[in-house]
Write a protein that holds these residues in place. Structure first.
Motif: not given
Length: 203
Positions: A58-67, A87-96
Motif C-alpha cells: 500500500a505504501g512505504c515510509l521514507d526511506p522505505a525501511t518499512w512498508c 522496474v523495467e523487467t528487472t527486480p529491484v529492492v524496494i528499500y533503495e
C-alpha cells in the motif's frame, strides 16, 4: 524486562496522518518475511510472507525501511529491505528504489508509549543469501530453546535466516550443542556462535 538496543525503526504506536487513497503495488519477498503489527521490529508478528510469494504494497515510509503490506488476508508492516518490485523487467529492492518501483510514500507521526527506551547502535546484518549454519540443529536444541525463553533484545532490521547478529548481542549456549540462542525482536532464534548467523527461527 524488555531491553531495547539500537535504533528502533519505530517503537510504539504509529498514527497515520490522513492517508489518501492510492493504487497498491505488487512486490515479492526474497526470504520468509515477517508481517508485523506496526512499522518497527518491536511490534508483534501477525503473519509471514513465504519466500518468493507476491504481496500487495500500500505504501512505504521514507526511506522505505518499512512498508504496509497485505498477504493472504493479513495486513501489516514488512521490512522493505527484503521486498523486490519489477522496474523495467528487472527486480529491484524496494528499500533503495521505492520511487522507481512506483511505491507510494506514506507519512506517519510516531508516538512513543510511556516507558519506551531507545538506544543507539546495533543493526542486524542483512544477508539473506548467506547460509545459516553447517551445524546440525537437533530436536533437543529446539526443545531447549522453546522451554527456556529469554528476554528480547530489539535491533534495527528484521530477523531472517542467514542474517548476522552484532557483537553487542550476548548469545546463550544451548547445552550439549555447539549452538547458541537469543531472543531478537521478540523471536527466539538459534545462532551459530562462530559466524553469529541466524540458523533457525522459532515461529
Amino acid at each position: 524486562m524488555i531491553r531495547m538496543i539500537p535504533t528502533l525503526a519505530a517503537a510504539g504506536a504509529l498514527t497515520a496522518l490522513g492517508l489518501p487513497a492510492f493504487a497498491q503495488a505488487t512486490a515479492n519477498a526474497t526470504v520468509d518475511l515477517n508481517i508485523r503489527a506496526g512499522a518497527g521490529p518491536a511490534y508483534e508478528v501477525v503473519g509471514m510472507i513465504p519466500q518468493g510469494e507476491p504481496v500487495e504494497v500500500a505504501g512505504c515510509l521514507d526511506p522505505a525501511t518499512w512498508c504496509e503490506v497485505t498477504h493472504d488476508g493479513v495486513t501489516g508492516w514488512a521490512s522493505g529491505g527484503y521486498l523486490t518490485a519489477i522496474v523495467e523487467t528487472t527486480p529491484v529492492v524496494i528499500y533503495e528504489n521505492a520511487d522507481a518501483a512506483g511505491i507510494t510514500t506514506v507519512t506517519y507521526d510516531p508516538t512513543l508509549p510511556d516507558g519506551t527506551v531507545t538506544l543507539n547502535g546495533a543493526v542486524i546484518a542483512a544477508d539473506p543469501s548467506a547460509e545459516g549454519t553447517s551445524l546440525e540443529i537437533t530436536d533437543g536444541a529446539i526443545t531447549y530453546l522453546n522451554d527456556n525463553p529469554i528476554d528480547p533484545i530489539y535491533l534495527d532490521g528484521e530477523v531472517v535466516l542467514g542474517a548476522g547478529l552484532p557483537e553487542t548481542v550476548v548469545l546463550t549456549p544451548i547445552p550439549d550443542s555447539m549452538l547458541a540462542y537469543a531472543n531478537i525482536n521478540g523471536q527466539q532464534v538459534v545462532v551459530e556462535p562462530d559466524t553469529r548467523r541466524v540458523a533457525y527461527i522459532a515461529r
